[in-house]
Design an enzyme around this catalytic site. Structure first.
Site, PDB file in Angstrom:
ATOM      1  N   CYS A   7     -24.214   3.558  33.936  1.00  0.00           N
ATOM      2  CA  CYS A   7     -23.464   3.624  35.177  1.00  0.00           C
ATOM      3  C   CYS A   7     -23.033   5.077  35.323  1.00  0.00           C
ATOM      4  CB  CYS A   7     -22.240   2.712  35.113  1.00  0.00           C
ATOM      5  SG  CYS A   7     -21.050   3.085  36.404  1.00  0.00           S
ATOM      6  N   LYS A  13     -33.256 -15.562  -3.786  1.00  0.00           N
ATOM      7  CA  LYS A  13     -32.616 -15.086  -2.549  1.00  0.00           C
ATOM      8  C   LYS A  13     -32.470 -16.230  -1.564  1.00  0.00           C
ATOM      9  CE  LYS A  13     -33.806 -10.997  -0.978  1.00  0.00           C
ATOM     10  NZ  LYS A  13     -33.351  -9.655  -0.593  1.00  0.00           N
ATOM     11  N   CYS A  46     -15.391   4.259  37.485  1.00  0.00           N
ATOM     12  CA  CYS A  46     -15.810   2.896  37.125  1.00  0.00           C
ATOM     13  C   CYS A  46     -14.716   2.225  36.275  1.00  0.00           C
ATOM     14  CB  CYS A  46     -17.117   2.939  36.352  1.00  0.00           C
ATOM     15  SG  CYS A  46     -17.588   1.333  35.707  1.00  0.00           S
ATOM     16  N   LYS A  94     -25.636 -12.591  -6.426  1.00  0.00           N
ATOM     17  CA  LYS A  94     -26.355 -11.346  -6.176  1.00  0.00           C
ATOM     18  C   LYS A  94     -25.621 -10.592  -5.070  1.00  0.00           C
ATOM     19  CE  LYS A  94     -31.080  -9.863  -5.032  1.00  0.00           C
ATOM     20  NZ  LYS A  94     -30.697  -8.576  -4.598  1.00  0.00           N
ATOM     21  N   CYS A  97     -18.429  -1.564  38.962  1.00  0.00           N
ATOM     22  CA  CYS A  97     -18.092  -0.746  40.136  1.00  0.00           C
ATOM     23  C   CYS A  97     -19.200  -0.719  41.184  1.00  0.00           C
ATOM     24  CB  CYS A  97     -17.752   0.678  39.705  1.00  0.00           C
ATOM     25  SG  CYS A  97     -19.189   1.604  39.141  1.00  0.00           S
ATOM     26  N   TYR A 111     -23.927  -5.390 -16.060  1.00  0.00           N
ATOM     27  CA  TYR A 111     -24.820  -5.025 -17.154  1.00  0.00           C
ATOM     28  C   TYR A 111     -24.120  -4.009 -18.050  1.00  0.00           C
ATOM     29  CZ  TYR A 111     -29.160  -3.068 -19.206  1.00  0.00           C
ATOM     30  OH  TYR A 111     -30.144  -2.628 -20.041  1.00  0.00           O
ATOM     31  N   ASP A 144       0.845  -1.201   0.000  1.00  0.00           N
ATOM     32  CA  ASP A 144       0.000   0.000   0.000  1.00  0.00           C
ATOM     33  C   ASP A 144       0.874   1.242   0.000  1.00  0.00           C
ATOM     34  OD1 ASP A 144      -2.077  -1.660   0.148  1.00  0.00           O
ATOM     35  OD2 ASP A 144      -2.798  -1.031   2.133  1.00  0.00           O
ATOM     36  N   PHE A 145       1.959   1.142   0.758  1.00  0.00           N
ATOM     37  CA  PHE A 145       2.829   2.295   0.895  1.00  0.00           C
ATOM     38  C   PHE A 145       3.444   2.695  -0.449  1.00  0.00           C
ATOM     39  CE2 PHE A 145       6.981   4.221   1.640  1.00  0.00           C
ATOM     40  CZ  PHE A 145       6.584   5.312   2.393  1.00  0.00           C
ATOM     41  N   ARG A 180     -29.777   4.738  -8.413  1.00  0.00           N
ATOM     42  CA  ARG A 180     -30.990   4.273  -9.070  1.00  0.00           C
ATOM     43  C   ARG A 180     -32.146   5.259  -8.815  1.00  0.00           C
ATOM     44  NH1 ARG A 180     -35.127   0.247  -9.551  1.00  0.00           N
ATOM     45  NH2 ARG A 180     -35.790   0.362  -7.399  1.00  0.00           N
ATOM     46  N   SER A 234     -35.650  -3.106 -11.193  1.00  0.00           N
ATOM     47  CA  SER A 234     -35.164  -4.009 -10.154  1.00  0.00           C
ATOM     48  C   SER A 234     -35.412  -5.429 -10.663  1.00  0.00           C
ATOM     49  CB  SER A 234     -35.935  -3.706  -8.880  1.00  0.00           C
ATOM     50  OG  SER A 234     -35.472  -4.536  -7.873  1.00  0.00           O
ATOM     51  N   LEU A 235     -35.280  -6.426  -9.831  1.00  0.00           N
ATOM     52  CA  LEU A 235     -35.515  -7.806 -10.270  1.00  0.00           C
ATOM     53  C   LEU A 235     -36.661  -8.379  -9.455  1.00  0.00           C
ATOM     54  CD1 LEU A 235     -31.879  -9.199 -10.383  1.00  0.00           C
ATOM     55  CD2 LEU A 235     -33.320  -8.627 -12.323  1.00  0.00           C
ATOM     56  N   ASP A 251       0.848   4.178  -2.686  1.00  0.00           N
ATOM     57  CA  ASP A 251       0.557   5.571  -2.339  1.00  0.00           C
ATOM     58  C   ASP A 251       1.637   6.515  -2.841  1.00  0.00           C
ATOM     59  OD1 ASP A 251      -1.722   4.803  -1.166  1.00  0.00           O
ATOM     60  OD2 ASP A 251      -1.012   4.927   0.902  1.00  0.00           O
ATOM     61  N   CYS A 266     -23.957  -1.485  38.836  1.00  0.00           N
ATOM     62  CA  CYS A 266     -22.980  -1.665  37.762  1.00  0.00           C
ATOM     63  C   CYS A 266     -22.166  -2.942  38.022  1.00  0.00           C
ATOM     64  CB  CYS A 266     -22.047  -0.459  37.712  1.00  0.00           C
ATOM     65  SG  CYS A 266     -20.649  -0.704  36.601  1.00  0.00           S
ATOM     66  N   GLU A 280     -23.227  -2.886  -8.974  1.00  0.00           N
ATOM     67  CA  GLU A 280     -23.497  -2.698  -7.555  1.00  0.00           C
ATOM     68  C   GLU A 280     -22.251  -2.146  -6.858  1.00  0.00           C
ATOM     69  OE1 GLU A 280     -26.588  -3.786  -7.197  1.00  0.00           O
ATOM     70  OE2 GLU A 280     -26.919  -4.143  -5.058  1.00  0.00           O
ATOM     71  N   ASP A 325     -24.807  -7.782  -2.378  1.00  0.00           N
ATOM     72  CA  ASP A 325     -25.660  -7.023  -1.472  1.00  0.00           C
ATOM     73  C   ASP A 325     -25.089  -5.617  -1.304  1.00  0.00           C
ATOM     74  OD1 ASP A 325     -27.765  -6.608   0.108  1.00  0.00           O
ATOM     75  OD2 ASP A 325     -27.040  -7.754   1.830  1.00  0.00           O
ATOM     76  N   GLU A 339     -25.360 -15.622 -11.828  1.00  0.00           N
ATOM     77  CA  GLU A 339     -24.394 -14.708 -11.190  1.00  0.00           C
ATOM     78  C   GLU A 339     -24.707 -14.639  -9.711  1.00  0.00           C
ATOM     79  OE1 GLU A 339     -24.856 -10.807 -12.954  1.00  0.00           O
ATOM     80  OE2 GLU A 339     -25.078 -11.733 -14.922  1.00  0.00           O
ATOM     81  N   LYS A 371     -29.946 -14.752 -15.589  1.00  0.00           N
ATOM     82  CA  LYS A 371     -30.277 -13.892 -16.725  1.00  0.00           C
ATOM     83  C   LYS A 371     -30.204 -14.694 -18.008  1.00  0.00           C
ATOM     84  CE  LYS A 371     -28.185  -9.967 -14.465  1.00  0.00           C
ATOM     85  NZ  LYS A 371     -26.939  -9.236 -14.299  1.00  0.00           N
TER      86      LYS A 371
END
Ligand code: IVH
Length: 671
Positions: free
Chosen positions: A430, A318, A436, A120, A415, A232, A35-36, A141, A84-85, A39, A412, A181, A122, A118, A294
């Site tokens: 508390c 689903k 505490c 799905k 304490c 798509y 990563d360094f 959308r 949508s589906l 960057d 609590c 997505e 989330d 495919e 599809k």
């Protein structure tokens, strides 16, 4: 770099290199750079572009870094509605869908029917518009017809190419639309939540994604590292290109397509795909909630048409929410760093969605009442997108005779103070904020957490001991610990004690902004701390601000403003401040860029080996602010090499080439 031709060439090379590494990292999952180092490439590009602003183009990787703050998102009309589906949880309905499509194809004289299966994803659906290959617009959308233009936010996503490479496909002229997505990987989601206060955490990656896309500050969006999966593609000259080939094309154009799609011929193949991923999906680094099917042959998409909401050539299966049955053995009460008491259910360990669950939060007493749950009850727990499982219901008919009510605690657990429940609040607290042990421990752990002062050697067991022995009463005390005190603790040798002191020493280099977050002021998460550090560049300025002044800072409302005022009014604050000051922690923002000298103007600097007083990132920024740039490899043209301890082979090379080599002390003197 002074001549524009040289700059042009360097920019072109850097851009190509950066996009190549982006692709290796995000699409092919086989990074070649740390990563360094990555960057640093980006920093070099930004530095040259800053020198030659006329060479900045909208598709430069530097444009992904974000920075524009838009006030509101303009509305845009979709080229064609974003449907949508239709969803189903039933395999029988998937089969019906398959037969329905089959009938139409047979009617058209086509015997072969292929479906693309495919995963799905989330996340949040978005549309990207490319004109002559260049990304010109990205939108949500919305209501399907009209969405928000969030181009600046979407440009921060590394898996969205800013320009499509026309050499790969001949026909990218005109408008091409890609839909897909936006999602957050599970590890990025967890990191984000870790950096947020308990009360502000997102319930699941999808909510975090939706919340992030709505932010007005694209630099913050960039920091949250979202991903995009394309599913798509519309607008190719050859309209008959099958869906499967379109996915492959998308992948060649630099999009991430999920890699797991498959061409299915028969219903059995579809069922097998669904079954396979029901279990395997838990191993993926992102969340999926089903399978999308599809029709591969796009020539029939239009013939099949759509209902008001969804196309008839696709369907989403689903997976049912993952549930398990278990026994609730007991309820514990946890004390948070703000004194909030959270009831936690101890469960009979049970396997759920790929991991063993033995605890789950019950949130508060309203929730316990709503569930009607008692100790020893048989309960159903569920994981549906959420990372932490929850008790969804009890099985009343199986309640054992020895079931016991869950009573709110009076005292609590840490304490023994008498708990309070403020009017209109769902939680008990508390009130013993100062003494505490559980609250102190929570505050110290928050202070040391990764996004705060990042003192990784301070684990839970250690902090527990430090607090129990009275060595640490607030985070400021950490900086006054002595080696002999640490060595006396359980499971602690001389070496670990020294490591802890070294980590504490190093944490002094953190920024003022990180310190503000580390204080753990209620409602002040990372983003708010950043806003505050800019609006009030020193802790003194901050604590002297009035509630009205604070409320004018972007993103800070009256509740946050009140909470900041309350924090600085605490009787223990002056003591803590004194300790932080004595310990030399950053109580004001580092000098703004304009006021820094230009001692490194035009100089390329290479770091090799470890520095004692700076981490690489901080050291690079110092060079950068002073007009220099940081490079990753030595050549005759390298201006200077800073050699820390245990330098690598680059030092030898520099010496051989006669490049100037300096020590950390000399480097510091130059600053
Ligand atoms: S296709 C017109 N493919 O699920 C077809 N959608 O419940 C548009 N989704 O609105 C959608 N993964 O937000 C498609 N592989 C995938 C998907 C997918 C996730 C989302 C998408 C859609 C929703 C429908």
């Amino acid at each position: 770099m002074t001549d524009i031709m040289g700059a042009k060439k360097a920019i072109a090379e850097l851009r190509q290199e950066i996009e190549r590494h982006n692709r290796l990292y995000y699409v092919e999952a086989r990074p070649e750079l740390s990563d360094f180092d990555f960057d640093r490439l980006l920093e070099q590009l930004i530095a040259i572009e800053r020198q030659f602003p006329e060479l900045v183009t909208p598709d430069s990787p530097s444009q992904r870094v974000g920075g524009t703050i838009t006030r509101e998102f303009p509305s845009v009309l979709h080229r064609e509605p974003m449907l949508s589906l239709s969803n189903t949880y039933s395999l029988a309905e998937v089969e019906e869908f398959y037969s329905r499509v089959r009938k139409l194809l047979l009617f058209e004289g086509v015997a072969e029917q292929k479906m693309v299966a495919e995963l799905k994803f989330d996340g949040v659906a978005i549309s990207l518009l490319f004109r002559d290959g260049l990304l010109v617009r990205g939108a949500t959308r919305g209501d399907g017809r009209q969405g928000d233009d969030i181009t600046a936010n979407l440009k921060t996503i590394a898996t969205i190419p800013l320009r499509l490479d026309g050499r790969l496909v001949a026909d990218l002229q005109g408008e091409v639309e890609v839909r897909g997505e936006v999602f957050m990987r599970k590890d990025d989601f967890e990191r984000l939540n870790e950096s947020r206060l308990e009360e502000d955490r997102f319930a699941n990656p999808r909510n975090a994604t939706a919340g992030t896309l709505k932010l007005q500050d694209s630099a913050e969006v960039a920091r949250r590292r979202m991903c995009f999966v394309a599913y798509y593609l519309k607008g190719l000259k050859d309209e008959s290109t099958a869906h499967f080939s379109r996915l492959e094309l998308l992948s060649r154009l630099g999009f991430f397509t999920g890699d797991h799609y498959r061409l299915c011929q028969e219903v059995q193949d579809i069922n097998a795909f669904i079954e396979e991923w029901a279990g395997n999906r838990w191993q993926l680094p992102y969340e999926t909630d089903g399978v999308v099917l599809k029709l591969n042959d796009v020539r029939f998409w239009e013939k099949l048409g759509a209902t008001a909401k969804s196309p008839r050539w696709a369907i989403a299966y689903k997976y049912p929410a993952q549930q398990a049955r278990t026994v609730l053995h007991n309820v514990l009460f946890q004390v948070g760093r703000l004194g909030t008491i959270t009831p936690v259910a101890e469960l009979e360990p049970v396997l759920l969605a790929g991991s063993t669950v033995s605890r789950s939060t019950l949130h508060n007493f309203d929730e316990i009442e709503r569930l009607g749950v008692m100790i020893h009850d048989r309960v159903i727990i569920e994981k549906s997108g959420e990372v932490i499982p929850k008790v969804v219901r009890i099985i009343p008919e199986e309640r054992p005779a020895d079931a016991e009510p869950i009573l709110p605690p009076m005292h609590c657990p840490s304490c023994q103070s008498l708990l309070v429940r403020p009017e209109n609040e769902v939680s008990y607290y508390c009130p013993n904020e100062e003494e505490c042990p559980a609250q102190i421990k929570g505050r110290v752990l928050h202070f040391a957490s990764r996004n705060a002062m990042d003192i990784q050697t301070l684990g839970e067991a250690l902090v527990e001991q430090l607090v129990a022995r009275g060595l640490v009463k607030d985070p400021g005390d950490l900086y006054f610990l002595q080696e002999p005190q640490l060595e006396k603790l359980e499971r602690m040798g001389q070496k670990s004690a020294q490591n802890i002191l070294r980590a504490l020493e190093k944490s002094r280099e953190k920024s003022y902004e990180q310190l503000l977050y580390a204080l753990g002021i209620r409602h002040v998460g990372r983003a708010t701390a950043r806003e505050l550090s800019q609006a009030c560049p020193s802790i003194d300025a901050l604590r002297q601000s009035s509630e009205e002044q604070l409320a004018t800072v972007p993103d800070i409302g009256p509740v946050v403003a009140r909470s900041i005022i309350d924090y600085f009014a605490k009787p223990s604050w002056p003591q803590l401040l004194e300790k932080l000051r004595t310990a030399g922690l950053p109580l004001c923002a580092s000098e703004p860029r304009e006021q820094v000298n230009r001692n490194f103007e035009g100089l390329s600097v290479l770091f090799t080996g470890g520095l004692d007083r700076y981490d690489r990132q901080a050291a690079s920024e110092l060079v950068f602010e002073r007009g220099g740039r940081v490079v990753g490899s030595v050549s005759k043209k390298t201006g200077m090499v800073v050699a820390g301890h245990d330098p690598g082979s680059k030092l030898q090379k520099a010496l051989k080439l006669g490049v100037r080599v300096v020590s950390e002390d000399e480097f510091e003197a130059m600053l």
